[in-house]
Design an enzyme around this catalytic site. Structure first.
Site, PDB file in Angstrom:
ATOM      1  N   ASN A   1      16.591-108.995  18.296  1.00 18.80           N
ATOM      2  CA  ASN A   1      17.419-107.837  17.926  1.00 18.80           C
ATOM      3  C   ASN A   1      17.132-106.584  18.760  1.00 18.80           C
ATOM      4  OD1 ASN A   1      18.762-105.816  15.913  1.00 18.80           O
ATOM      5  ND2 ASN A   1      16.604-105.237  15.992  1.00 18.80           N
TER       6      ASN A   1
ATOM      7  N   TYR B   1      25.128-101.455  29.488  1.00 15.17           N
ATOM      8  CA  TYR B   1      25.032-102.010  28.122  1.00 15.17           C
ATOM      9  C   TYR B   1      25.943-103.232  27.950  1.00 15.17           C
ATOM     10  CZ  TYR B   1      24.866-102.221  23.030  1.00 15.17           C
ATOM     11  OH  TYR B   1      24.721-102.649  21.726  1.00 15.17           O
TER      12      TYR B   1
ATOM     13  N   LYS C   1      25.043-107.292  27.422  1.00 15.75           N
ATOM     14  CA  LYS C   1      25.507-108.061  26.254  1.00 15.75           C
ATOM     15  C   LYS C   1      26.387-109.250  26.674  1.00 15.75           C
ATOM     16  CE  LYS C   1      23.327-105.567  23.165  1.00 15.75           C
ATOM     17  NZ  LYS C   1      22.169-106.108  22.430  1.00 15.75           N
TER      18      LYS C   1
HETATM   19  P1  NAD Z   1      17.912 -98.810  16.896  1.00 15.79           P
HETATM   20  O1  NAD Z   1      17.780 -97.888  18.047  1.00 15.79           O
HETATM   21  O2  NAD Z   1      18.034 -98.261  15.524  1.00 15.79           O
HETATM   22  O3  NAD Z   1      16.729 -99.885  16.912  1.00 15.79           O
HETATM   23  C1  NAD Z   1      16.395-100.553  18.084  1.00 15.79           C
HETATM   24  C2  NAD Z   1      15.163-101.373  17.869  1.00 15.79           C
HETATM   25  O4  NAD Z   1      14.792-101.966  19.133  1.00 15.79           O
HETATM   26  C3  NAD Z   1      13.974-100.525  17.415  1.00 15.79           C
HETATM   27  O5  NAD Z   1      13.229-101.234  16.452  1.00 15.79           O
HETATM   28  C4  NAD Z   1      13.166-100.343  18.689  1.00 15.79           C
HETATM   29  O6  NAD Z   1      11.768-100.207  18.454  1.00 15.79           O
HETATM   30  C5  NAD Z   1      13.446-101.650  19.416  1.00 15.79           C
HETATM   31  N1  NAD Z   1      13.229-101.477  20.851  1.00 15.79           N
HETATM   32  C6  NAD Z   1      13.927-100.693  21.699  1.00 15.79           C
HETATM   33  N2  NAD Z   1      13.360-100.741  22.925  1.00 15.79           N
HETATM   34  C7  NAD Z   1      12.306-101.585  22.842  1.00 15.79           C
HETATM   35  C8  NAD Z   1      11.330-102.046  23.751  1.00 15.79           C
HETATM   36  N3  NAD Z   1      11.323-101.660  25.037  1.00 15.79           N
HETATM   37  N4  NAD Z   1      10.377-102.905  23.316  1.00 15.79           N
HETATM   38  C9  NAD Z   1      10.361-103.317  22.041  1.00 15.79           C
HETATM   39  N5  NAD Z   1      11.258-102.918  21.115  1.00 15.79           N
HETATM   40  C10 NAD Z   1      12.209-102.060  21.524  1.00 15.79           C
HETATM   41  O7  NAD Z   1      19.173 -99.716  17.268  1.00 15.79           O
HETATM   42  P2  NAD Z   1      20.110-100.650  16.375  1.00 15.79           P
HETATM   43  O8  NAD Z   1      21.419 -99.970  16.289  1.00 15.79           O
HETATM   44  O9  NAD Z   1      19.451-101.102  15.150  1.00 15.79           O
HETATM   45  O10 NAD Z   1      20.308-101.854  17.415  1.00 15.79           O
HETATM   46  C11 NAD Z   1      19.718-103.120  17.232  1.00 15.79           C
HETATM   47  C12 NAD Z   1      20.477-104.112  18.084  1.00 15.79           C
HETATM   48  O11 NAD Z   1      21.854-104.132  17.714  1.00 15.79           O
HETATM   49  C13 NAD Z   1      20.459-103.789  19.587  1.00 15.79           C
HETATM   50  O12 NAD Z   1      20.316-104.987  20.326  1.00 15.79           O
HETATM   51  C14 NAD Z   1      21.823-103.197  19.831  1.00 15.79           C
HETATM   52  O13 NAD Z   1      22.260-103.360  21.156  1.00 15.79           O
HETATM   53  C15 NAD Z   1      22.669-103.976  18.860  1.00 15.79           C
HETATM   54  N6  NAD Z   1      23.924-103.338  18.488  1.00 15.79           N
HETATM   55  C16 NAD Z   1      23.943-102.145  17.841  1.00 15.79           C
HETATM   56  C17 NAD Z   1      25.152-101.574  17.512  1.00 15.79           C
HETATM   57  C18 NAD Z   1      25.248-100.246  16.791  1.00 15.79           C
HETATM   58  O14 NAD Z   1      26.348 -99.699  16.699  1.00 15.79           O
HETATM   59  N7  NAD Z   1      24.155 -99.721  16.268  1.00 15.79           N
HETATM   60  C19 NAD Z   1      26.361-102.222  17.854  1.00 15.79           C
HETATM   61  C20 NAD Z   1      26.287-103.440  18.520  1.00 15.79           C
HETATM   62  C21 NAD Z   1      25.074-103.996  18.828  1.00 15.79           C
END
Ligand code: NAD
Length: 250
Positions: A93, A158, A162
């Site tokens: 994730n 990004y 993906k």
């Molecule tokens: P967030 O920023 O709230 O959390 C991201 C998580 O990834 C955190 O726990 C952070 O510690 C971890 N992380 C980031 N960089 C890291 C690194 N270098 N090493 C280890 N851990 C790392 O983001 P989120 O919105 O919860 O996103 C989680 C996933 O969902 C991501 O892959 C993101 O691309 C995907 N996503 C999010 C959305 C959205 O709208 N929030 C939409 C589509 C996909």
């Protein structure tokens, strides 16, 4: 607690907040032993303490490997295997995003986004799959995005990362199926997490206007899909990229 993931051992990367923490909570509620990964010891321990407070009876743990470094991941995942006997579920994730326009995109940002969004998925999957192959099966669930269908008009790194997640997911599903390993991805729409906090309100309203379900996703909406795909209810589903995006077309 219910039983959908009873006796399963799960690792969730980026499990300290946002979608990852919602997955961790849901997996715990469904009876799994859950190991969350944080980017640093401090944030991982903090999230673990919060989790233990909420679920005092649950078996939960934390690790903080460098996710794109296979050696570091192998050390951490092997320690999980030694401690809990197996790894049934890997939820890849962790991820980051940048919305910079193409001409302002920094080379180091492009490298950084690919490093965590795809190279880490490769490294963690590789280590987990070796353990899963040996034990006779497992489930890997990757985090794609709705922008992996048609890209986005800014922040090219990004969607590029993906699209790569989708390619890795479909390829590993085909290569690892013979070992009883299912590989799928969830493609969230815009979800209410820290990643979104960077966007001003005037950018969020028009996003909602285009979503047929008329709201943003909550982290729990995404975690539910991760739970279904991790469970035996999805026993014949592999190679799928499941959109969880309120029917939005972008
Ligand atoms: P967030 O920023 O709230 O959390 C991201 C998580 O990834 C955190 O726990 C952070 O510690 C971890 N992380 C980031 N960089 C890291 C690194 N270098 N090493 C280890 N851990 C790392 O983001 P989120 O919105 O919860 O996103 C989680 C996933 O969902 C991501 O892959 C993101 O691309 C995907 N996503 C999010 C959305 C959205 O709208 N929030 C939409 C589509 C996909």
């Amino acid at each position: 607690m219910s039983e959908l993931l009873k006796n399963k051992v799960a690792i969730v990367t980026g499990g300290t907040r946002g979608i990852g923490y919602a997955i961790v909570r849901k997996y715990v509620q469904e009876g799994a032993t859950v190991v969350l990964c944080g980017s640093r010891e401090e944030t991982a321990q903090k999230a673990l303490a919060k989790l233990k407070e909420e679920f005092p009876q649950a078996q939960v743990d934390a690790i903080w490997p460098a996710l794109s470094d296979r050696k570091s991941v192998a050390e951490a995942f092997n320690s999980v295997k030694e401690k809990y006997g197996r790894i049934d579920i890997l939820a890849n994730n962790a991820g980051i995003s940048h919305n910079n326009s193409f001409f302002d995109y920094k080379d180091e940002d492009f490298d950084k986004i690919l490093d965590i969004n795809i190279r880490a998925v490769y490294a963690c999957s590789r280590v987990a799959a070796e353990i899963m192959k040996e034990q006779g099966g497992g489930v890997i669930i990757n985090t794609s995005s709705i922008v992996s269908y048609n890209g986005q008009a800014a922040g090219c790194g990004y969607p590029a990362s993906k699209f790569a997640v989708n390619g890795l997911t479909k390829s590993l599903a085909r290569e690892l199926g013979r070992y009883g390993i299912r590989v799928n991805a969830v493609a969230p729409g815009v979800t209410r997490t820290d990643m979104l906090a960077a966007l001003p309100d005037e950018q969020i309203k028009p996003i909602i206007a285009h979503i047929p379900l008329q709201r943003l996703a909550e982290p729990s909406d995404i975690a539910n899909a991760f739970t279904f795909l991790a469970s035996d209810m999805a026993s014949y589903i592999s190679g799928a990229i499941l959109p969880v995006a309120g029917a939005v077309v972008i």
